[in-house]
Design a protein around this motif. Sequence first.
Motif, short mmCIF file in Angstrom:
data_model
loop_
_atom_site.label_atom_id
_atom_site.label_comp_id
_atom_site.label_asym_id
_atom_site.label_seq_id
_atom_site.Cartn_x
_atom_site.Cartn_y
_atom_site.Cartn_z
N ASP A 13 -14.22 15.69 -15.63
CA ASP A 13 -13.53 14.96 -14.37
C ASP A 13 -12.21 15.76 -14.31
N PHE A 14 -11.99 16.03 -13.16
CA PHE A 14 -10.47 16.44 -12.83
C PHE A 14 -9.78 15.26 -11.58
N ASP A 15 -8.86 14.64 -12.13
CA ASP A 15 -8.13 13.48 -11.21
C ASP A 15 -9.08 12.58 -11.10
N GLN A 16 -9.91 12.36 -11.90
CA GLN A 16 -10.91 11.14 -11.71
C GLN A 16 -12.09 11.46 -10.87
N ARG A 17 -12.24 12.75 -10.68
CA ARG A 17 -13.34 13.43 -9.57
C ARG A 17 -14.27 14.06 -10.57
N ALA A 18 -15.45 13.80 -10.64
CA ALA A 18 -16.32 14.27 -11.22
C ALA A 18 -16.91 15.81 -10.88
N ALA A 38 -23.02 26.79 -5.01
CA ALA A 38 -22.09 26.83 -4.01
C ALA A 38 -20.68 27.11 -4.36
N ASN A 39 -19.85 27.23 -3.51
CA ASN A 39 -18.57 27.32 -4.08
C ASN A 39 -18.00 25.77 -4.63
N GLY A 40 -17.22 25.92 -5.62
CA GLY A 40 -16.93 24.33 -5.93
C GLY A 40 -18.13 23.63 -6.74
N SER A 41 -19.23 24.06 -6.87
CA SER A 41 -20.12 23.43 -7.54
C SER A 41 -19.83 23.15 -9.08
N GLY A 42 -19.06 23.96 -9.80
CA GLY A 42 -18.47 23.55 -11.11
C GLY A 42 -18.83 24.72 -12.04
N LYS A 43 -19.22 26.06 -11.43
CA LYS A 43 -19.63 27.30 -12.44
C LYS A 43 -18.54 27.37 -13.18
N SER A 44 -17.30 27.55 -12.60
CA SER A 44 -16.38 28.28 -13.34
C SER A 44 -15.88 27.39 -14.65
N THR A 45 -15.91 25.98 -14.23
CA THR A 45 -15.51 24.89 -15.01
C THR A 45 -16.49 24.82 -16.13
N LEU A 46 -17.61 25.15 -15.96
CA LEU A 46 -18.73 25.24 -17.11
C LEU A 46 -18.22 26.45 -17.92
#
Length: 289
Positions: A13-18, A38-46
């Motif tokens: 979660d970032f700022d309570q957003r999953a 898609a952009n923002g789907s969480g790839k880089s975070t993973l």
Amino acid sequence: MEDMIRLEHISKDFDQRAVLQDVTLSIGQNETIALIGANGSGKSTLLRIICGLIRPSSGKIHSTLDKEMRISYVPERFPKIRLTPQEYLLSMGRIQGLNKDFLNRRIKELMEQFGLTEARNKRMNLFSKGMLQKVNIMQAVLAQPDLLVLDEPLSGLDAASQQDLLRLLQEMKRQNITMILTCHESILLNELADRVISLQQGRVVLNNIQGQKSYVIIHFKLPHDVSTLSMEQLGGAEKLEKVDGTYRLHVESEFSDKALLTILNSSGSVCSVTPAEHKQWIASDSFIS
Ligand SMILES: Nc1ncnc2c1ncn2[C@@H]1O[C@H](COP(=O)(O)OP(=O)(O)OP(=O)(O)O)[C@@H](O)[C@H]1O
């Protein structure tokens, strides 16, 4: 294939957003995995979680190696710094604690392999994007990593540089370097990846071994009519149905990554990807075109 690393029920979660939700997957020894979405789907975070650069909010990562795993990260952007590649790689190697003689030999070898020998004493602020990306990858493989993590390695490069980089990544694959990378380019899916994992809004919607004969149904929405999608881009599609304003594409798994990329690049959103029996649709009707 033996697993090298296993991610179990990873959420972030970032700022309570999953941003990532219940991601479970494993990376096998010598495997090359392409992560799409898609952009923002969480790839880089993973990727950053796998590298240990950020911590998951919940879930666990297990390594199956009996030594500390050496993970190298190739970030998407590489700054235009005034150092020469020789100076930069020497300092990166020293930071990594590599011996000076080994480092000099290794840098020479990499310069030859990456075709940068003539440019080794030129300042990198004058380099093209393709040349900078080569140095970016070279810093990550100075010492042989167990796992190489690359964020959008071909992003922003022209077709010739993409081919050049693809050749180098294929060479690393031949050297048995395990890789996970994010990408938006089908050449990496077609010519490098052993497996494609697709993320949609932080969840894994497809985990597909390349070349394995199986079938899936991709259920998706489009903000416009499906006729704007080229059927050639949806190559391998066997049937397309319209159901209550959404679409169901029946496709061989081997081609599903290409179809998913086409849908995502057309601002579509994937509702689900489910395995299917070929017989389930082969005898039946419609293909929208
Ligand atoms: N440090 C952070 N703080 C707050 N939000 C973040 C942070 N890092 C990422 N996010 C958000 O998490 C979501 C996923 O970002 P991420 O960069 O992982 O997506 P992505 O799939 O790699 O996208 P792209 O293809 O555009 O690179 C985005 O909405 C992003 O704004």
